[in-house]
Design a protein around this motif. Sequence first.
Motif, short mmCIF file in Angstrom:
data_model
loop_
_atom_site.label_atom_id
_atom_site.label_comp_id
_atom_site.label_asym_id
_atom_site.label_seq_id
_atom_site.Cartn_x
_atom_site.Cartn_y
_atom_site.Cartn_z
N ILE A 73 42.66 32.16 39.17
CA ILE A 73 41.50 31.27 39.06
C ILE A 73 41.06 30.77 40.43
N ARG A 74 42.02 30.42 41.29
CA ARG A 74 41.67 29.93 42.63
C ARG A 74 40.95 31.02 43.44
N CYS A 75 41.41 32.25 43.32
CA CYS A 75 40.85 33.34 44.12
C CYS A 75 39.59 33.95 43.53
N CYS A 76 39.44 33.92 42.21
CA CYS A 76 38.35 34.66 41.57
C CYS A 76 37.46 33.81 40.66
N GLY A 77 37.86 32.57 40.41
CA GLY A 77 37.08 31.73 39.52
C GLY A 77 37.60 31.79 38.09
N PRO A 78 37.08 30.91 37.25
CA PRO A 78 37.56 30.85 35.86
C PRO A 78 37.04 32.03 35.03
N ARG A 79 37.60 32.15 33.85
CA ARG A 79 37.18 33.15 32.86
C ARG A 79 37.32 34.59 33.35
N GLN A 80 38.44 34.87 33.99
CA GLN A 80 38.72 36.22 34.45
C GLN A 80 39.55 36.95 33.39
N ALA A 81 39.25 38.19 33.19
CA ALA A 81 40.11 39.02 32.34
C ALA A 81 41.39 39.29 33.11
N TRP A 82 42.52 39.27 32.41
CA TRP A 82 43.79 39.53 33.08
C TRP A 82 44.80 40.09 32.10
N MET A 83 45.85 40.67 32.66
CA MET A 83 46.96 41.15 31.85
C MET A 83 48.22 41.12 32.71
N GLY A 84 49.36 40.95 32.06
CA GLY A 84 50.63 41.01 32.75
C GLY A 84 51.10 42.45 32.85
N VAL A 85 51.68 42.81 33.99
CA VAL A 85 52.16 44.17 34.21
C VAL A 85 53.56 44.10 34.81
N ASP A 86 54.51 44.83 34.23
CA ASP A 86 55.84 44.90 34.80
C ASP A 86 55.90 46.05 35.81
N SER A 87 57.07 46.26 36.41
CA SER A 87 57.18 47.29 37.45
C SER A 87 56.89 48.69 36.91
N ALA A 88 57.26 48.97 35.66
CA ALA A 88 56.95 50.28 35.08
C ALA A 88 55.44 50.44 34.92
N GLN A 110 38.52 37.11 46.13
CA GLN A 110 37.49 38.12 45.91
C GLN A 110 36.13 37.56 46.30
N PRO A 111 35.27 38.38 46.86
CA PRO A 111 33.93 37.89 47.20
C PRO A 111 33.17 37.56 45.92
N PRO A 112 32.26 36.58 46.00
CA PRO A 112 31.48 36.26 44.81
C PRO A 112 30.56 37.42 44.45
N PRO A 113 30.20 37.53 43.18
CA PRO A 113 29.28 38.60 42.79
C PRO A 113 27.91 38.36 43.41
N PRO A 114 27.13 39.40 43.61
CA PRO A 114 25.80 39.21 44.17
C PRO A 114 24.94 38.40 43.20
N PRO A 115 23.98 37.64 43.75
CA PRO A 115 23.11 36.85 42.85
C PRO A 115 22.26 37.78 42.00
N PRO A 116 21.87 37.31 40.82
CA PRO A 116 21.00 38.15 39.98
C PRO A 116 19.65 38.33 40.67
N PRO A 117 18.97 39.43 40.38
CA PRO A 117 17.66 39.64 41.01
C PRO A 117 16.65 38.60 40.55
N SER A 118 15.71 38.30 41.42
CA SER A 118 14.65 37.37 41.05
C SER A 118 13.71 38.04 40.05
N GLU A 119 12.86 37.28 39.43
CA GLU A 119 11.89 37.83 38.46
C GLU A 119 11.06 38.94 39.11
N ASP A 120 10.70 38.78 40.39
CA ASP A 120 9.88 39.78 41.07
C ASP A 120 10.64 41.08 41.33
#
Length: 84
Positions: free
Chosen positions: A21-36, A56-66
């Motif tokens: 959450i600190r690095c990417c923001g809230p509401r991120q999809a995630w899963m736990g992965v073991d060494s295998a 992670q860099p923020p996503p690009p802003p959405p395009p304007s109406e134009d």
Amino acid sequence: MRTLSDGRLALPAYTSLPELIRCCGPRQAWMGVDSAGLREIHRTTGYDLVLLDGKQPPPPPPPSEDEYTQPRSWLRDPLGRGTA
């Protein structure tokens, strides 16, 4: 997966949910992965390195109406009424 500026393929990984959450923001999809699981991801993707707790860099802003143009869809209406 992230392609770094030098062309290497990085697998982002986070040591905890708070770090994700600190690095990417809230509401991120995630899963736990073991060494295998990590070995299987490497086998199928060939990543070069694990990027641990990387911001992670923020996503690009959405395009304007134009700037927005409706994407052309490859979907077809099964009843032949035009594009879906």
